[in-house]
Write a protein that holds these residues in place. Structure first.
Motif, PDB file in Angstrom:
ATOM      1  N   ALA A   1      54.577 -13.762  14.811  1.00 24.10           N
ATOM      2  CA  ALA A   1      53.844 -14.421  13.672  1.00 24.10           C
ATOM      3  C   ALA A   1      54.227 -13.527  12.380  1.00 24.10           C
ATOM      4  N   LEU A   2      54.594 -12.262  12.554  1.00 22.99           N
ATOM      5  CA  LEU A   2      54.976 -11.703  11.358  1.00 22.99           C
ATOM      6  C   LEU A   2      56.384 -12.110  10.716  1.00 22.99           C
ATOM      7  N   CYS A   3      57.157 -12.542  11.452  1.00 25.36           N
ATOM      8  CA  CYS A   3      58.437 -13.207  11.131  1.00 25.36           C
ATOM      9  C   CYS A   3      58.042 -14.561  10.253  1.00 25.36           C
ATOM     10  N   SER A   4      57.357 -15.215  10.826  1.00 27.18           N
ATOM     11  CA  SER A   4      57.035 -16.635  10.221  1.00 27.18           C
ATOM     12  C   SER A   4      56.303 -16.453   8.862  1.00 27.18           C
ATOM     13  N   LEU A   5      55.167 -15.341   9.048  1.00 19.10           N
ATOM     14  CA  LEU A   5      54.568 -15.053   7.574  1.00 19.10           C
ATOM     15  C   LEU A   5      55.570 -14.847   6.750  1.00 19.10           C
ATOM     16  N   ASN A   6      56.682 -13.825   6.826  1.00 23.98           N
ATOM     17  CA  ASN A   6      57.370 -13.506   5.747  1.00 23.98           C
ATOM     18  C   ASN A   6      58.361 -14.406   5.509  1.00 23.98           C
ATOM     19  N   VAL A   7      58.807 -15.341   6.250  1.00 23.34           N
ATOM     20  CA  VAL A   7      59.608 -16.577   5.664  1.00 23.34           C
ATOM     21  C   VAL A   7      58.479 -17.257   4.845  1.00 23.34           C
ATOM     22  N   VAL A   8      57.384 -17.617   5.033  1.00 23.94           N
ATOM     23  CA  VAL A   8      56.502 -18.133   4.143  1.00 23.94           C
ATOM     24  C   VAL A   8      56.500 -17.482   2.715  1.00 23.94           C
TER      25      VAL A   8
ATOM     26  N   PHE B   1      59.447 -11.963  -7.617  1.00 24.16           N
ATOM     27  CA  PHE B   1      60.620 -11.374  -7.243  1.00 24.16           C
ATOM     28  C   PHE B   1      60.221 -10.211  -6.106  1.00 24.16           C
ATOM     29  N   PHE B   2      59.140  -9.507  -6.445  1.00 24.28           N
ATOM     30  CA  PHE B   2      58.685  -8.453  -5.448  1.00 24.28           C
ATOM     31  C   PHE B   2      58.189  -9.014  -4.081  1.00 24.28           C
ATOM     32  N   LEU B   3      57.524  -9.967  -4.153  1.00 21.05           N
ATOM     33  CA  LEU B   3      57.168 -10.711  -3.049  1.00 21.05           C
ATOM     34  C   LEU B   3      58.361 -10.924  -2.012  1.00 21.05           C
ATOM     35  N   LEU B   4      59.301 -11.913  -2.914  1.00 25.72           N
ATOM     36  CA  LEU B   4      60.645 -12.041  -2.150  1.00 25.72           C
ATOM     37  C   LEU B   4      61.304 -10.840  -1.419  1.00 25.72           C
ATOM     38  N   LEU B   5      61.311 -10.010  -2.217  1.00 28.04           N
ATOM     39  CA  LEU B   5      62.004  -8.628  -1.830  1.00 28.04           C
ATOM     40  C   LEU B   5      61.405  -7.811  -0.553  1.00 28.04           C
ATOM     41  N   ILE B   6      59.874  -7.894  -0.818  1.00 24.00           N
ATOM     42  CA  ILE B   6      59.268  -7.073   0.407  1.00 24.00           C
ATOM     43  C   ILE B   6      59.206  -8.190   1.620  1.00 24.00           C
ATOM     44  N   ALA B   7      59.153  -9.365   1.378  1.00 24.16           N
ATOM     45  CA  ALA B   7      59.196 -10.306   2.645  1.00 24.16           C
ATOM     46  C   ALA B   7      60.626 -10.062   3.402  1.00 24.16           C
ATOM     47  N   ILE B   8      61.678  -9.886   2.621  1.00 26.72           N
ATOM     48  CA  ILE B   8      63.029  -9.619   3.367  1.00 26.72           C
ATOM     49  C   ILE B   8      62.820  -8.489   4.077  1.00 26.72           C
TER      50      ILE B   8
END
Length: 212
Positions: free
Chosen positions: A12-19, A54-61
């Protein structure tokens, strides 16, 4: 097949971060599209959206790596920074949706006034328009711009004002950015909760005596 608690939380956490990565990219692309179509740097909210994306993309990674490896430190910083991103994203999204046409006109007018004649002519060619607004408050400036206007539409038919085209694109961009940002900002609370729950779960692959 029903997955275990640890595996379900991890997936679930991995899927959420891909979103989150896709949302971050979407915010950056739409904001850049808005700036490119004449919103210019006068609407600083657009710059704020790009920063949030940008920060959302970074923290998702970071969250994705932390979830895959069940890394305690990365997950902790992920939770803290994601909550801060949520606060900024919520505020910026509300500002995008709250900005009315009158406010946009004032911002575009102040930006237009700071431009050099060459910059205005270049923008008119790019957007295929002449002048900013043809009204009583800006009549003198509009007539001056119209005299120097070299947009393709001059040779074909009466040109639209650049203000009309700018407002059309700025309204579209602000609605998309505000709506998408506001909707997905609430899912970030879910991300914080999932990360906290996953971080406190015991990894079945780890040493039973290892510190969680």
């Amino acid at each position: 097949m029903v997955c275990g608690g640890f595996t379900c939380s991890k997936n679930a956490l991995c899927s959420l971060n891909v979103v989150y990565m896709l949302v971050g990219l979407l915010l950056i692309v739409v904001a850049a599209w808005g700036k490119g179509f004449g919103i210019v740097s006068s609407i600083h909210i657009i710059g704020g959206v790009i920063a949030v994306g940008f920060f959302l993309l970074l923290i998702a990674i970071v969250g994705l790596i932390g979830a895959v490896h069940h890394h305690q430190v990365m997950l902790f910083f992920y939770m803290v920074i994601l909550f801060i991103v949520f606060l900024f994203q919520f505020g910026v999204s509300c500002s995008c949706l709250a900005m009315n046409q009158g406010q946009q006109e004032k911002l575009l007018g102040s930006s237009w006034g700071l431009m050099s004649k060459d910059t205005r002519i270049s923008l008119e060619k790019k957007l295929d328009c002449c002048g900013l607004f043809n009204n009583t408050q800006n009549q003198a400036v509009f007539m001056s711009d119209l005299h120097f206007c070299d947009a393709p539409c001059v040779k074909k038919s009466p040109c639209l004002t650049c203000g009309e085209k700018m407002l059309q694109h700025s309204s579209e961009a602000l609605k998309i950015l505000g709506g998408v940002g506001l909707f997905f900002s609430f899912t970030e609370i879910l991300g914080v909760w999932l990360a906290m729950r996953f971080r406190n779960q015991k990894d079945p692959r780890a040493n039973p005596s290892a510190f969680l």
